[in-house]
Design a protein around this motif. Structure first.
Motif, PDB file in Angstrom:
ATOM      1  N   GLY A   1       0.815  -1.214   0.000  1.00  0.00           N
ATOM      2  CA  GLY A   1       0.000   0.000   0.000  1.00  0.00           C
ATOM      3  C   GLY A   1       0.845   1.258   0.000  1.00  0.00           C
ATOM      4  O   GLY A   1       0.523   2.238  -0.686  1.00  0.00           O
ATOM      5  N   ALA A   2       1.942   1.231   0.783  1.00  0.00           N
ATOM      6  CA  ALA A   2       2.820   2.404   0.838  1.00  0.00           C
ATOM      7  C   ALA A   2       3.466   2.665  -0.519  1.00  0.00           C
ATOM      8  O   ALA A   2       3.543   3.811  -0.987  1.00  0.00           O
ATOM      9  N   VAL A   3       3.936   1.603  -1.162  1.00  0.00           N
ATOM     10  CA  VAL A   3       4.549   1.755  -2.489  1.00  0.00           C
ATOM     11  C   VAL A   3       3.521   2.270  -3.494  1.00  0.00           C
ATOM     12  O   VAL A   3       3.809   3.145  -4.320  1.00  0.00           O
ATOM     13  N   ALA A   4       2.293   1.731  -3.415  1.00  0.00           N
ATOM     14  CA  ALA A   4       1.239   2.191  -4.322  1.00  0.00           C
ATOM     15  C   ALA A   4       0.936   3.665  -4.097  1.00  0.00           C
ATOM     16  O   ALA A   4       0.739   4.431  -5.051  1.00  0.00           O
ATOM     17  N   GLY A   5       0.926   4.091  -2.827  1.00  0.00           N
ATOM     18  CA  GLY A   5       0.660   5.492  -2.537  1.00  0.00           C
ATOM     19  C   GLY A   5       1.732   6.415  -3.073  1.00  0.00           C
ATOM     20  O   GLY A   5       1.432   7.515  -3.562  1.00  0.00           O
TER      21      GLY A   5
ATOM     22  N   LEU B   1      -8.227   0.526  -6.092  1.00  0.00           N
ATOM     23  CA  LEU B   1      -8.508  -0.907  -6.250  1.00  0.00           C
ATOM     24  C   LEU B   1      -7.528  -1.753  -5.440  1.00  0.00           C
ATOM     25  O   LEU B   1      -7.931  -2.722  -4.775  1.00  0.00           O
ATOM     26  N   ILE B   2      -6.234  -1.384  -5.476  1.00  0.00           N
ATOM     27  CA  ILE B   2      -5.220  -2.138  -4.726  1.00  0.00           C
ATOM     28  C   ILE B   2      -5.517  -2.105  -3.232  1.00  0.00           C
ATOM     29  O   ILE B   2      -5.545  -3.140  -2.546  1.00  0.00           O
ATOM     30  N   TYR B   3      -5.747  -0.912  -2.703  1.00  0.00           N
ATOM     31  CA  TYR B   3      -5.933  -0.785  -1.251  1.00  0.00           C
ATOM     32  C   TYR B   3      -7.285  -1.364  -0.804  1.00  0.00           C
ATOM     33  O   TYR B   3      -7.379  -2.012   0.236  1.00  0.00           O
ATOM     34  N   SER B   4      -8.333  -1.145  -1.583  1.00  0.00           N
ATOM     35  CA  SER B   4      -9.637  -1.705  -1.228  1.00  0.00           C
ATOM     36  C   SER B   4      -9.588  -3.224  -1.219  1.00  0.00           C
ATOM     37  O   SER B   4     -10.194  -3.878  -0.360  1.00  0.00           O
TER      38      SER B   4
END
Length: 345
Positions: free
Chosen positions: A164-168, A182-185
């Motif tokens: 999640g951190a990398v996605a953010g 979508l990733i975090y949900s």
């Protein structure tokens, strides 16, 4: 994509509500610090709100960022997750004052952190919390065999935090807000599903964990205890007064009835009976259930389980199978057939 985000958000909100209900009712006898229980409700509410907010975040423009309140919620839910499990894994977690001050600091940090960094920083913090909790569990690895389940679960939560951190950090240069949402949900929904499965597969996992913690921190304190006297009192409580029929019976309450501290009672049962407190209670409940299943053949299996202190049919079935090797209905059938055969012979 929008329909999928709505479905994931709805699933997370529903499971969060069920877990909150369980925290308020099913585990009412759990000896957790009050602040840890409050943290549990805060964490569940925060995760549900976050999952639902992703429906709207998916529509953000590439150069935009979520409102500061979104980042603040991420900070708070990460800290609440830590406080909840810290109360379960450590007897020194009941100091309310320092935790309230830490909560205030986390909230302020969440509100002051720039929106472009809030997601990554908050999830990195959650990863660090999960790693610390895993270290606490590893310390007690020799005491409770079920930690082989809980450690991988915490490790998975830590990995999800890193993802999640990398996605953010990748928004908006690497991925879109829709992809991030979508990733975090999906991670939140998977986390809820994992916790639900864990509670179903090991119904008394919370109680067992709490007892292992008490045993790991306890120091021998039975030197000045009248062992024969308290052992006789313990046997009377379970053999004559049938205290095990009380569904909410826990280590602290039983220790109070005998006049010992929870640590003393835990050490006494482990030393003299070779089992933990929950196993000790379960053995008495299953023993009473075995008698009732045969002596009261018209009583339903569920009514038998509830009458001896189990809180649900699933908990009764799991405990009975572990102790006897058969489910209650099959045990009753075999015993009645055996008795009928003896009577005819």
């Amino acid at each position: 994509m929008q329909e999928l985000l709505v479905a994931l958000g709805g699933f997370s909100v529903g499971i969060a509500a069920l877990l909150a209900l369980g925290l308020a009712t099913v585990w009412r006898g759990l000896d957790l610090p009050p602040i840890s229980k409050v943290a549990g409700f805060v964490m569940l509410a925060g995760l549900a709100c976050t999952a639902w907010q992703h429906v709207h975040i998916a529509h953000l423009e590439p150069g935009a960022y979520p409102a500061r309140v979104y980042g603040a919620v991420l900070f708070v839910q990460s800290f609440a997750f830590y406080v909840l499990l810290r109360g379960l894994l450590g007897p020194d977690a009941s100091a309310t004052g320092p935790l309230v001050l830490m909560f205030a600091a986390v909230l302020v940090a969440g509100l002051l952190t720039p929106p472009s960094l809030a997601i990554a920083v908050s999830l990195a913090m959650g990863t660090a919390f999960a790693a610390h909790l895993a270290a606490l569990l590893y310390r007690m690895r020799a005491i409770r065999r079920w930690f082989r389940i809980e450690l991988p679960v915490l490790a998975l939560f830590a990995l999800m935090g890193v993802i999640g951190a990398v996605a953010g950090l990748s928004v908006p240069m690497g991925i879109s807000w829709e992809q991030y949402a979508l990733i975090y949900s999906t991670q939140i929904a998977l986390g809820f599903a994992l916790v639900t499965w864990l509670l179903w597969a090991v119904p008394d996992i919370v109680t067992k964990t709490r007892e292992a913690v008490a045993a790991s921190y306890a120091r021998s304190s039975l030197d000045r205890v009248d062992i024969p006297g308290v052992t006789q009192r313990l046997q009377a409580l379970f053999g004559e007064e049938h205290v095990y029929r009380d569904e909410s019976l826990n280590l602290a309450r039983t220790a109070e009835l005998i006049g010992l501290s929870p640590h003393q009672l835990s050490e006494l049962i482990n030393t003299h009976y070779g089992v933990g407190f929950s196993r000790f209670v379960r053995q008495h409940r299953v023993s009473a259930a075995r008698r009732m299943l045969v002596e009261e053949p018209r009583a339903s299996v569920l009514s038998v389980g509830l009458s001896v202190g189990f809180g649900s049919q699933s908990t009764f079935y799991v405990a009975f199978r572990e102790e006897v090797g058969l489910v209650p209905g099959e045990y009753r059938r075999r015993e009645l057939e055996r008795l009928a055969g003896n009577a005819q012979g």
